[in-house]
Write a protein that holds these residues in place. Structure first.
Motif, PDB file in Angstrom:
ATOM      1  N   SER A  93       0.821  -1.219   0.000  1.00 22.36           N
ATOM      2  CA  SER A  93       0.000   0.000   0.000  1.00 22.36           C
ATOM      3  C   SER A  93       0.852   1.264   0.000  1.00 22.36           C
ATOM      4  CB  SER A  93      -0.934   0.009   1.217  1.00 22.36           C
ATOM      5  OG  SER A  93      -0.198  -0.029   2.430  1.00 22.36           O
ATOM      6  N   ARG A  94       2.075   1.170   0.552  1.00 27.68           N
ATOM      7  CA  ARG A  94       2.936   2.348   0.612  1.00 27.68           C
ATOM      8  C   ARG A  94       3.634   2.605  -0.719  1.00 27.68           C
ATOM      9  NH1 ARG A  94       6.174   4.177   4.435  1.00 27.68           N
ATOM     10  NH2 ARG A  94       7.583   2.394   4.550  1.00 27.68           N
ATOM     11  N   ALA A  95       3.439   1.715  -1.653  1.00 27.96           N
ATOM     12  CA  ALA A  95       3.818   1.976  -3.050  1.00 27.96           C
ATOM     13  C   ALA A  95       2.574   2.444  -3.800  1.00 27.96           C
ATOM     14  CB  ALA A  95       4.386   0.720  -3.694  1.00 27.96           C
ATOM     15  N   ASN A  96       1.484   1.723  -3.603  1.00 27.76           N
ATOM     16  CA  ASN A  96       0.230   2.026  -4.281  1.00 27.76           C
ATOM     17  C   ASN A  96      -0.234   3.462  -4.036  1.00 27.76           C
ATOM     18  OD1 ASN A  96      -2.293   1.786  -5.537  1.00 27.76           O
ATOM     19  ND2 ASN A  96      -3.229   0.784  -3.777  1.00 27.76           N
ATOM     20  N   HIS A  97      -0.162   3.921  -2.781  1.00 26.19           N
ATOM     21  CA  HIS A  97      -0.703   5.238  -2.418  1.00 26.19           C
ATOM     22  C   HIS A  97       0.350   6.348  -2.359  1.00 26.19           C
ATOM     23  CE1 HIS A  97      -4.339   3.081  -1.556  1.00 26.19           C
ATOM     24  NE2 HIS A  97      -3.791   2.412  -0.558  1.00 26.19           N
ATOM     25  N   HIS A  98       1.629   6.009  -2.521  1.00 24.25           N
ATOM     26  CA  HIS A  98       2.684   7.011  -2.333  1.00 24.25           C
ATOM     27  C   HIS A  98       3.390   7.444  -3.610  1.00 24.25           C
ATOM     28  CE1 HIS A  98       3.426   6.056   2.228  1.00 24.25           C
ATOM     29  NE2 HIS A  98       2.195   6.443   1.956  1.00 24.25           N
ATOM     30  N   ILE A  99       3.251   6.683  -4.688  1.00 23.06           N
ATOM     31  CA  ILE A  99       3.993   7.021  -5.901  1.00 23.06           C
ATOM     32  C   ILE A  99       3.016   7.365  -7.022  1.00 23.06           C
ATOM     33  CG2 ILE A  99       5.700   6.236  -7.585  1.00 23.06           C
ATOM     34  CD1 ILE A  99       6.803   4.373  -5.440  1.00 23.06           C
ATOM     35  N   ASP A 100       2.909   8.663  -7.291  1.00 25.39           N
ATOM     36  CA  ASP A 100       2.012   9.172  -8.336  1.00 25.39           C
ATOM     37  C   ASP A 100       2.740   9.054  -9.671  1.00 25.39           C
ATOM     38  OD1 ASP A 100       0.312  10.509  -9.999  1.00 25.39           O
ATOM     39  OD2 ASP A 100       0.124  12.305  -8.755  1.00 25.39           O
ATOM     40  N   VAL A 101       2.493   7.954 -10.371  1.00 25.33           N
ATOM     41  CA  VAL A 101       3.296   7.638 -11.552  1.00 25.33           C
ATOM     42  C   VAL A 101       3.104   8.607 -12.717  1.00 25.33           C
ATOM     43  CG1 VAL A 101       3.692   5.197 -11.097  1.00 25.33           C
ATOM     44  CG2 VAL A 101       1.563   5.905 -12.184  1.00 25.33           C
ATOM     45  N   LYS A 102       2.042   9.382 -12.712  1.00 24.07           N
ATOM     46  CA  LYS A 102       1.895  10.339 -13.816  1.00 24.07           C
ATOM     47  C   LYS A 102       2.981  11.403 -13.748  1.00 24.07           C
ATOM     48  CE  LYS A 102      -1.377  13.782 -11.921  1.00 24.07           C
ATOM     49  NZ  LYS A 102      -1.451  13.274 -10.545  1.00 24.07           N
ATOM     50  N   ILE A 103       3.530  11.627 -12.550  1.00 24.51           N
ATOM     51  CA  ILE A 103       4.638  12.568 -12.390  1.00 24.51           C
ATOM     52  C   ILE A 103       5.918  11.982 -12.983  1.00 24.51           C
ATOM     53  CG2 ILE A 103       6.106  13.730 -10.673  1.00 24.51           C
ATOM     54  CD1 ILE A 103       3.647  13.933  -8.869  1.00 24.51           C
ATOM     55  N   LEU A 104       6.021  10.660 -12.946  1.00 24.25           N
ATOM     56  CA  LEU A 104       7.225   9.988 -13.444  1.00 24.25           C
ATOM     57  C   LEU A 104       7.262   9.882 -14.962  1.00 24.25           C
ATOM     58  CD1 LEU A 104       7.562   7.060 -10.864  1.00 24.25           C
ATOM     59  CD2 LEU A 104       8.530   9.374 -10.752  1.00 24.25           C
ATOM     60  N   GLY A 105       6.125  10.092 -15.600  1.00 26.12           N
ATOM     61  CA  GLY A 105       6.088  10.050 -17.061  1.00 26.12           C
ATOM     62  C   GLY A 105       4.796   9.444 -17.573  1.00 26.12           C
ATOM     63  N   LYS A 106       4.555   9.607 -18.857  1.00 24.27           N
ATOM     64  CA  LYS A 106       3.327   9.111 -19.466  1.00 24.27           C
ATOM     65  C   LYS A 106       3.316   7.590 -19.553  1.00 24.27           C
ATOM     66  CE  LYS A 106       2.450  13.242 -22.273  1.00 24.27           C
ATOM     67  NZ  LYS A 106       2.287  13.777 -23.639  1.00 24.27           N
ATOM     68  N   SER A 107       4.498   6.998 -19.633  1.00 24.71           N
ATOM     69  CA  SER A 107       4.580   5.547 -19.776  1.00 24.71           C
ATOM     70  C   SER A 107       5.030   4.911 -18.463  1.00 24.71           C
ATOM     71  CB  SER A 107       5.562   5.176 -20.895  1.00 24.71           C
ATOM     72  OG  SER A 107       5.597   3.782 -21.089  1.00 24.71           O
ATOM     73  N   ALA A 108       4.150   4.991 -17.456  1.00 29.69           N
ATOM     74  CA  ALA A 108       4.472   4.456 -16.131  1.00 29.69           C
ATOM     75  C   ALA A 108       3.216   3.835 -15.524  1.00 29.69           C
ATOM     76  CB  ALA A 108       5.017   5.549 -15.224  1.00 29.69           C
ATOM     77  N   TYR A 109       3.400   2.773 -14.756  1.00 30.77           N
ATOM     78  CA  TYR A 109       2.265   2.092 -14.121  1.00 30.77           C
ATOM     79  C   TYR A 109       2.643   1.670 -12.703  1.00 30.77           C
ATOM     80  CZ  TYR A 109      -1.866  -0.855 -13.618  1.00 30.77           C
ATOM     81  OH  TYR A 109      -3.061  -1.398 -13.194  1.00 30.77           O
ATOM     82  N   ASN A 110       1.709   1.878 -11.783  1.00 29.66           N
ATOM     83  CA  ASN A 110       1.911   1.539 -10.377  1.00 29.66           C
ATOM     84  C   ASN A 110       1.184   0.232 -10.066  1.00 29.66           C
ATOM     85  OD1 ASN A 110       1.798   1.346  -7.529  1.00 29.66           O
ATOM     86  ND2 ASN A 110       1.941   3.560  -7.310  1.00 29.66           N
ATOM     87  N   MET A 111       1.952  -0.843  -9.854  1.00 31.78           N
ATOM     88  CA  MET A 111       1.369  -2.144  -9.546  1.00 31.78           C
ATOM     89  C   MET A 111       1.430  -2.441  -8.054  1.00 31.78           C
ATOM     90  SD  MET A 111      -0.373  -4.506 -10.714  1.00 31.78           S
ATOM     91  CE  MET A 111      -0.957  -6.008  -9.935  1.00 31.78           C
ATOM     92  N   GLY A 112       1.474  -1.386  -7.242  1.00 27.35           N
ATOM     93  CA  GLY A 112       1.399  -1.571  -5.801  1.00 27.35           C
ATOM     94  C   GLY A 112       0.033  -2.104  -5.413  1.00 27.35           C
ATOM     95  N   VAL A 113      -0.004  -3.086  -4.510  1.00 26.71           N
ATOM     96  CA  VAL A 113      -1.274  -3.692  -4.087  1.00 26.71           C
ATOM     97  C   VAL A 113      -1.319  -3.744  -2.567  1.00 26.71           C
ATOM     98  CG1 VAL A 113      -2.700  -5.776  -4.138  1.00 26.71           C
ATOM     99  CG2 VAL A 113      -1.451  -5.075  -6.191  1.00 26.71           C
ATOM    100  N   ASP A 114      -2.387  -3.215  -1.999  1.00 25.38           N
ATOM    101  CA  ASP A 114      -2.550  -3.183  -0.544  1.00 25.38           C
ATOM    102  C   ASP A 114      -2.450  -4.583   0.055  1.00 25.38           C
ATOM    103  OD1 ASP A 114      -3.088  -0.586  -1.183  1.00 25.38           O
ATOM    104  OD2 ASP A 114      -5.068  -0.506  -0.249  1.00 25.38           O
ATOM    105  N   GLY A 115      -1.773  -4.672   1.204  1.00 23.70           N
ATOM    106  CA  GLY A 115      -1.717  -5.923   1.943  1.00 23.70           C
ATOM    107  C   GLY A 115      -0.734  -6.951   1.423  1.00 23.70           C
ATOM    108  N   THR A 116       0.055  -6.582   0.429  1.00 27.13           N
ATOM    109  CA  THR A 116       1.014  -7.543  -0.117  1.00 27.13           C
ATOM    110  C   THR A 116       2.409  -7.290   0.435  1.00 27.13           C
ATOM    111  OG1 THR A 116       1.517  -6.173  -2.067  1.00 27.13           O
ATOM    112  CG2 THR A 116      -0.306  -7.743  -2.254  1.00 27.13           C
ATOM    113  N   GLY A 117       3.317  -8.210   0.144  1.00 26.79           N
ATOM    114  CA  GLY A 117       4.696  -8.078   0.581  1.00 26.79           C
ATOM    115  C   GLY A 117       5.647  -8.425  -0.542  1.00 26.79           C
ATOM    116  N   ILE A 118       6.873  -8.730  -0.199  1.00 29.11           N
ATOM    117  CA  ILE A 118       7.909  -8.951  -1.192  1.00 29.11           C
ATOM    118  C   ILE A 118       7.692 -10.236  -1.998  1.00 29.11           C
ATOM    119  CG2 ILE A 118       9.470 -10.157   0.398  1.00 29.11           C
ATOM    120  CD1 ILE A 118      11.774  -8.592  -0.988  1.00 29.11           C
ATOM    121  N   ALA A 119       6.987 -11.210  -1.448  1.00 36.69           N
ATOM    122  CA  ALA A 119       6.707 -12.447  -2.182  1.00 36.69           C
ATOM    123  C   ALA A 119       5.827 -12.159  -3.397  1.00 36.69           C
ATOM    124  CB  ALA A 119       6.034 -13.462  -1.262  1.00 36.69           C
ATOM    125  N   TYR A 120       4.780 -11.388  -3.191  1.00 36.87           N
ATOM    126  CA  TYR A 120       3.848 -11.019  -4.262  1.00 36.87           C
ATOM    127  C   TYR A 120       4.580 -10.251  -5.362  1.00 36.87           C
ATOM    128  CZ  TYR A 120      -0.569  -9.203  -6.263  1.00 36.87           C
ATOM    129  OH  TYR A 120      -1.627  -8.890  -7.096  1.00 36.87           O
TER     130      TYR A 120
END
Length: 314
Positions: free
Chosen positions: A65-92
């Motif tokens: 969730s701290r990737a999903n809600h913290h990284i606004d990928v539109k700021i990083l560029g038009k060709s960016a996607y945030n695959m952060g998922v709440d409740g997951t960890g490094i295994a996922y």
């Protein structure tokens, strides 16, 4: 019990097993047909969208969730996607990283949370969030098989992999709650004006930090980090590992150990935990570990500098 009764019981049991396999197959293929058409919601939609566009993006973000809600990928560029998922960890994240085409040049940002690395209870079971693709995606299936979180029963009764997901899938099948074609995976957080006082009160509460305790690395988390390293070394992608900000971190022992681990593994890592230290504002926070949209924007603009530097050196 006479022989005739035994034969009849065997016949009934056999027919029941055969019928259960037939029903399972019908249910499994029906749910596959429905889920393959769903591209919204975290039950399956976000994963479906990711698997469709993953190799066409220049920047991909992974984490909880701290990737999903913290990284606004539109700021990083038009060709960016945030695959952060709440409740997951490094295994996922590891399993998803394994699905990427190795020959495609991309910048991969992986959020690393210290709680995975020093939490004795972390068992990697977050990978079960991908069981919906078990026996449907070869690379995900391989990771799930090696995880120890898939039972023999699930190999035979494949519809069991949809347990806990059916309602969300059907809901998003009939009524998508956003236009996935314009969705970049980032989910901002907001605090209503009526909730600001409660938020401010929570932020004032002093946490009980025990910095004297021994921070022992979780072996399962470490194993998945090493798997990510192997994946990164066999691809043309550039990897950047980060830890996003928290409101007030009074114990730095775990951060220091994690930095040393990343250094030993020769992985590029930046710890942004104290990014707002000395320049903090409650408006940046939903709670002590999750930022609001305004906080995420400020942080992502700082991250952009590192992304631009990485692009120049790639």
């Amino acid at each position: 019990m006479n022989t005739r009764i035994i034969k009849e019981l065997i016949k009934v049991v056999t027919m029941t097993i055969i019928l259960s396999f037939v029903i399972d197959k019908i249910v499994f293929h029906t749910l596959n047909w429905i889920s393959d058409k769903v591209y919204t919601g975290q039950s399956i939609g976000k994963l479906n969208q990711f698997l469709q566009i993953k190799d066409s993006k220049e920047v991909l973000v992974f984490g909880n969730s701290r990737a999903n809600h913290h990284i606004d990928v539109k700021i990083l560029g038009k060709s960016a996607y945030n695959m952060g998922v709440d409740g997951t960890g490094i295994a996922y994240s590891s399993a998803l990283l394994n699905t990427l085409e190795k020959g495609t040049k991309q910048l991969i940002i992986v959020h690393i949370d210290t709680k995975n690395f020093f939490d004795n209870s972390y068992d990697g079971s977050d990978i079960k969030g991908l069981k919906i693709k078990y026996n449907r995606n070869e690379k995900i299936t391989s990771f799930l098989n090696s995880s120890g979180h898939i039972s023999i029963i699930q190999s035979f009764y494949k519809s069991l992999n949809y347990n806990g997901k059916v309602i969300g899938i059907i809901k998003n099948f009939y009524k998508p709650n956003y236009d996935y074609k314009t969705y970049n995976g980032y989910d901002p957080l907001f605090v209503n004006e009526s909730d600001e006082k409660a938020r401010d009160f929570i932020l004032k509460i002093e946490d009980d930090h025990n910095c004297e305790r021994k921070y022992q690395v979780n072996e399962i988390a470490m194993d998945y980090l090493k798997k990510i390293k192997v994946i990164s070394e066999s691809s043309k992608k550039q990897y950047l590992f980060i830890t996003s900000p928290i409101y007030n971190d009074k114990c730095k022992k775990d951060n220091d150990i994690l930095k040393e681990i990343m250094k030993q593994q020769n992985l590029q890592y930046i710890d942004y935990t104290d990014f707002f230290k000395g320049n903090n504002n409650n408006q940046f926070w939903k709670d002590k570990t999750h930022m609001t949209q305004s906080g995420a924007e400020k942080f992502t603009n700082e991250l952009l500098k590192q992304v631009q530097f990485a692009s120049k050196t790639n």
